[in-house]
Scaffold this motif. Structure first.
Motif, PDB file in Angstrom:
ATOM      1  N   MET A   1       0.843  -1.188   0.000  1.00  0.00           N
ATOM      2  CA  MET A   1       0.000   0.000   0.000  1.00  0.00           C
ATOM      3  C   MET A   1       0.881   1.242   0.000  1.00  0.00           C
ATOM      4  O   MET A   1       1.888   1.307   0.713  1.00  0.00           O
ATOM      5  N   ASP A   2       0.530   2.267  -0.770  1.00  0.00           N
ATOM      6  CA  ASP A   2       1.260   3.518  -0.770  1.00  0.00           C
ATOM      7  C   ASP A   2       1.109   4.201   0.576  1.00  0.00           C
ATOM      8  O   ASP A   2       0.036   4.183   1.195  1.00  0.00           O
ATOM      9  N   THR A   3       2.207   4.822   1.031  1.00  0.00           N
ATOM     10  CA  THR A   3       2.164   5.560   2.287  1.00  0.00           C
ATOM     11  C   THR A   3       2.900   6.874   2.121  1.00  0.00           C
ATOM     12  O   THR A   3       3.604   7.097   1.138  1.00  0.00           O
ATOM     13  N   VAL A   4       2.729   7.740   3.097  1.00  0.00           N
ATOM     14  CA  VAL A   4       3.543   8.948   3.119  1.00  0.00           C
ATOM     15  C   VAL A   4       4.998   8.542   3.277  1.00  0.00           C
ATOM     16  O   VAL A   4       5.311   7.467   3.806  1.00  0.00           O
ATOM     17  N   ALA A   5       5.907   9.398   2.807  1.00  0.00           N
ATOM     18  CA  ALA A   5       7.331   9.090   2.928  1.00  0.00           C
ATOM     19  C   ALA A   5       7.817   9.297   4.355  1.00  0.00           C
ATOM     20  O   ALA A   5       8.644   8.527   4.865  1.00  0.00           O
ATOM     21  N   GLU A   6       7.330  10.347   4.992  1.00  0.00           N
ATOM     22  CA  GLU A   6       7.652  10.626   6.385  1.00  0.00           C
ATOM     23  C   GLU A   6       6.401  11.176   7.059  1.00  0.00           C
ATOM     24  O   GLU A   6       5.619  11.892   6.446  1.00  0.00           O
ATOM     25  N   LEU A   7       6.243  10.812   8.324  1.00  0.00           N
ATOM     26  CA  LEU A   7       5.125  11.315   9.123  1.00  0.00           C
ATOM     27  C   LEU A   7       5.688  11.849  10.428  1.00  0.00           C
ATOM     28  O   LEU A   7       6.379  11.125  11.155  1.00  0.00           O
ATOM     29  N   THR A   8       5.412  13.110  10.709  1.00  0.00           N
ATOM     30  CA  THR A   8       5.856  13.730  11.949  1.00  0.00           C
ATOM     31  C   THR A   8       4.647  14.270  12.692  1.00  0.00           C
ATOM     32  O   THR A   8       3.873  15.052  12.128  1.00  0.00           O
ATOM     33  N   ILE A   9       4.467  13.839  13.929  1.00  0.00           N
ATOM     34  CA  ILE A   9       3.380  14.348  14.752  1.00  0.00           C
ATOM     35  C   ILE A   9       3.971  15.336  15.744  1.00  0.00           C
ATOM     36  O   ILE A   9       4.887  15.005  16.503  1.00  0.00           O
ATOM     37  N   VAL A  10       3.452  16.559  15.714  1.00  0.00           N
ATOM     38  CA  VAL A  10       3.925  17.639  16.571  1.00  0.00           C
ATOM     39  C   VAL A  10       2.875  17.910  17.638  1.00  0.00           C
ATOM     40  O   VAL A  10       1.706  18.157  17.313  1.00  0.00           O
ATOM     41  N   ARG A  11       3.280  17.848  18.907  1.00  0.00           N
ATOM     42  CA  ARG A  11       2.343  18.287  19.936  1.00  0.00           C
ATOM     43  C   ARG A  11       2.356  19.813  19.977  1.00  0.00           C
ATOM     44  O   ARG A  11       3.402  20.444  19.822  1.00  0.00           O
ATOM     45  N   HIS A  12       1.187  20.412  20.169  1.00  0.00           N
ATOM     46  CA  HIS A  12       1.067  21.867  20.241  1.00  0.00           C
ATOM     47  C   HIS A  12       1.950  22.450  21.348  1.00  0.00           C
ATOM     48  O   HIS A  12       2.381  21.746  22.268  1.00  0.00           O
ATOM     49  N   GLY A  13       2.180  23.760  21.277  1.00  0.00           N
ATOM     50  CA  GLY A  13       2.902  24.446  22.339  1.00  0.00           C
ATOM     51  C   GLY A  13       2.114  24.443  23.644  1.00  0.00           C
ATOM     52  O   GLY A  13       0.918  24.114  23.677  1.00  0.00           O
ATOM     53  N   GLN A  14       2.793  24.815  24.702  1.00  0.00           N
ATOM     54  CA  GLN A  14       2.139  24.851  26.013  1.00  0.00           C
ATOM     55  C   GLN A  14       0.882  25.722  25.941  1.00  0.00           C
ATOM     56  O   GLN A  14       0.897  26.826  25.407  1.00  0.00           O
ATOM     57  N   SER A  15      -0.210  25.216  26.503  1.00  0.00           N
ATOM     58  CA  SER A  15      -1.471  25.963  26.514  1.00  0.00           C
ATOM     59  C   SER A  15      -1.717  26.533  27.910  1.00  0.00           C
ATOM     60  O   SER A  15      -1.086  26.123  28.894  1.00  0.00           O
ATOM     61  N   VAL A  16      -2.671  27.458  27.989  1.00  0.00           N
ATOM     62  CA  VAL A  16      -3.006  28.003  29.305  1.00  0.00           C
ATOM     63  C   VAL A  16      -3.607  26.922  30.195  1.00  0.00           C
ATOM     64  O   VAL A  16      -3.490  26.985  31.426  1.00  0.00           O
ATOM     65  N   ALA A  17      -4.236  25.910  29.609  1.00  0.00           N
ATOM     66  CA  ALA A  17      -4.764  24.804  30.410  1.00  0.00           C
ATOM     67  C   ALA A  17      -3.636  23.941  30.961  1.00  0.00           C
ATOM     68  O   ALA A  17      -3.717  23.464  32.102  1.00  0.00           O
ATOM     69  N   ASN A  18      -2.590  23.709  30.175  1.00  0.00           N
ATOM     70  CA  ASN A  18      -1.430  22.978  30.696  1.00  0.00           C
ATOM     71  C   ASN A  18      -0.902  23.662  31.951  1.00  0.00           C
ATOM     72  O   ASN A  18      -0.581  23.009  32.950  1.00  0.00           O
ATOM     73  N   VAL A  19      -0.815  24.984  31.911  1.00  0.00           N
ATOM     74  CA  VAL A  19      -0.320  25.752  33.054  1.00  0.00           C
ATOM     75  C   VAL A  19      -1.291  25.661  34.226  1.00  0.00           C
ATOM     76  O   VAL A  19      -0.891  25.383  35.368  1.00  0.00           O
ATOM     77  N   ALA A  20      -2.574  25.884  33.963  1.00  0.00           N
ATOM     78  CA  ALA A  20      -3.570  25.915  35.032  1.00  0.00           C
ATOM     79  C   ALA A  20      -3.696  24.565  35.731  1.00  0.00           C
ATOM     80  O   ALA A  20      -3.800  24.499  36.966  1.00  0.00           O
ATOM     81  N   PHE A  21      -3.690  23.473  34.962  1.00  0.00           N
ATOM     82  CA  PHE A  21      -3.790  22.145  35.565  1.00  0.00           C
ATOM     83  C   PHE A  21      -2.564  21.849  36.419  1.00  0.00           C
ATOM     84  O   PHE A  21      -2.677  21.289  37.511  1.00  0.00           O
ATOM     85  N   ALA A  22      -1.381  22.209  35.924  1.00  0.00           N
ATOM     86  CA  ALA A  22      -0.150  21.957  36.678  1.00  0.00           C
ATOM     87  C   ALA A  22      -0.132  22.760  37.974  1.00  0.00           C
ATOM     88  O   ALA A  22       0.267  22.249  39.035  1.00  0.00           O
ATOM     89  N   GLU A  23      -0.581  24.001  37.923  1.00  0.00           N
ATOM     90  CA  GLU A  23      -0.597  24.836  39.126  1.00  0.00           C
ATOM     91  C   GLU A  23      -1.618  24.317  40.135  1.00  0.00           C
ATOM     92  O   GLU A  23      -1.345  24.291  41.342  1.00  0.00           O
ATOM     93  N   ALA A  24      -2.787  23.905  39.667  1.00  0.00           N
ATOM     94  CA  ALA A  24      -3.799  23.364  40.570  1.00  0.00           C
ATOM     95  C   ALA A  24      -3.284  22.099  41.260  1.00  0.00           C
ATOM     96  O   ALA A  24      -3.485  21.900  42.468  1.00  0.00           O
ATOM     97  N   HIS A  25      -2.617  21.243  40.489  1.00  0.00           N
ATOM     98  CA  HIS A  25      -2.056  20.016  41.060  1.00  0.00           C
ATOM     99  C   HIS A  25      -0.984  20.337  42.100  1.00  0.00           C
ATOM    100  O   HIS A  25      -0.958  19.742  43.191  1.00  0.00           O
ATOM    101  N   ALA A  26      -0.092  21.284  41.768  1.00  0.00           N
ATOM    102  CA  ALA A  26       0.998  21.626  42.692  1.00  0.00           C
ATOM    103  C   ALA A  26       0.466  22.218  43.993  1.00  0.00           C
ATOM    104  O   ALA A  26       1.036  21.982  45.072  1.00  0.00           O
TER     105      ALA A  26
END
Length: 231
Positions: A1-26
Motif C-alpha cells: 500500500m502507498d504511504t507517506v514518505a515521512e510522518l511527523t506528529i507535533v504536539r502543540h505548544g504549552q497551553s493556558v490549560a497545561n499551566v492551570a492544571f499543573a498549578e492546581a495540582h501543585a
C-alpha cells in the motif's frame, strides 16, 4: 500500500490549560479558573515562544527535511502553534507548507468532564472518579466522551486518508498528546499498557516531534517526543 514518505506528529505548544492544571495540582486545589470549551484554549506565553523556536529550527532544515504538507487539529492551541511556526518560517525566507484542518485529529473528547481537574471530578462526579479508577485511563469512557479506542479509530481513519492523498510526501500532523499515543498504537501495534510505561519515562513534551520514516515498505519510528534544539 502507498504511504507517506515521512510522518511527523507535533504536539502543540504549552497551553493556558497545561499551566492551570499543573498549578492546581501543585497547590492541591480543585479549581483552576478556566472557562469555556477545551477547543478554544489558547497557547500560553511560553507556548508562543516554543512555537517560534520550532519555526526557527524548521527554517534551518534542508528543503528535503521540511514538510510538504501539514494537517492540523482544529483546536485553537494547535492552529496557533502551526500558524506561529509558519509565520516564523516565512519571516526567515522559507515558504511554509500548506495546512489543512482535520476534525479527526482533535484531543480526546472528555464530554461532561471537559476541562475538569481530577479533584474537580472527585468533588462533582464521585461515581465517575470511582469508575475511572476501576476502568483505567485508557478504557474509561467519560459521560459523553471517548475511550482511547475511540480516539484510535478516528486517528486510524485520518492516517488512511493521509496515505491516500499524500503518498510519497513528507507530512506533519500538528495535534495533541492523545493523537501521538493513538498513532503509536496504530503504527507500532503497541498496547496501551506498553505505551503507558513508555510515557512514564518519556512524556510527550509541548512542541516535541514524533517521527516516522518509510523504510522496508512500512513506516518505522525514528524519533519519539524529541524537542528540537534552539537554532
Amino acid at each position: 500500500m502507498d504511504t507517506v514518505a515521512e510522518l511527523t506528529i507535533v504536539r502543540h505548544g504549552q497551553s493556558v490549560a497545561n499551566v492551570a492544571f499543573a498549578e492546581a495540582h501543585a497547590q492541591g486545589v480543585a479549581a483552576h479558573g478556566l472557562t469555556g470549551r477545551d477547543a478554544d484554549i489558547p497557547l500560553s506565553p511560553l507556548g508562543w515562544r516554543q512555537a517560534t523556536r520550532l519555526g526557527r529550527w524548521l527554517a534551518t532544515q534542508p528543503a528535503d527535511q521540511r514538510p510538504d504538507h501539514v494537517v492540523c487539529s482544529p483546536y485553537r492551541r494547535a492552529r496557533q502553534t502551526w500558524n506561529r511556526v509558519a509565520d516564523t518560517v516565512a519571516a526567515l525566507g522559507v515558504t511554509p507548507a500548506r495546512a489543512d484542518l482535520d476534525e479527526r485529529l482533535v484531543d480526546r473528547l472528555m464530554g461532561d468532564l471537559e476541562l475538569l481537574t481530577p479533584l474537580m471530578i472527585a468533588e462533582r462526579f464521585p461515581a465517575e472518579a470511582a469508575r475511572l479508577a476501576a476502568d483505567g485511563l485508557y478504557a474509561y469512557r467519560p459521560p459523553g466522551g471517548e475511550t482511547f479506542d475511540d480516539v484510535t479509530a478516528r486517528v486510524r481513519a485520518a492516517l488512511v486518508d493521509l496515505h491516500r492523498h499524500h503518498a510519497g510526501r513528507r507530512v506533519w500532523v500538528v495535534a495533541h498528546d492523545a493523537v501521538v499515543v493513538a498513532v503509536r498504537h496504530v503504527l507500532e501495534d503497541l498496547s496501551f499498557t506498553e505505551l503507558d510505561a513508555i510515557l512514564a519515562t518519556t512524556p510527550i513534551a509541548n512542541t516535541s516531534l514524533t517521527r516516522y520514516a518509510h523504510t522496508r515498505g512500512r513506516l518505522d519510528l525514528v524519533g519519539f517526543a524529541v524537542v528540537p534544539p534552539s537554532p
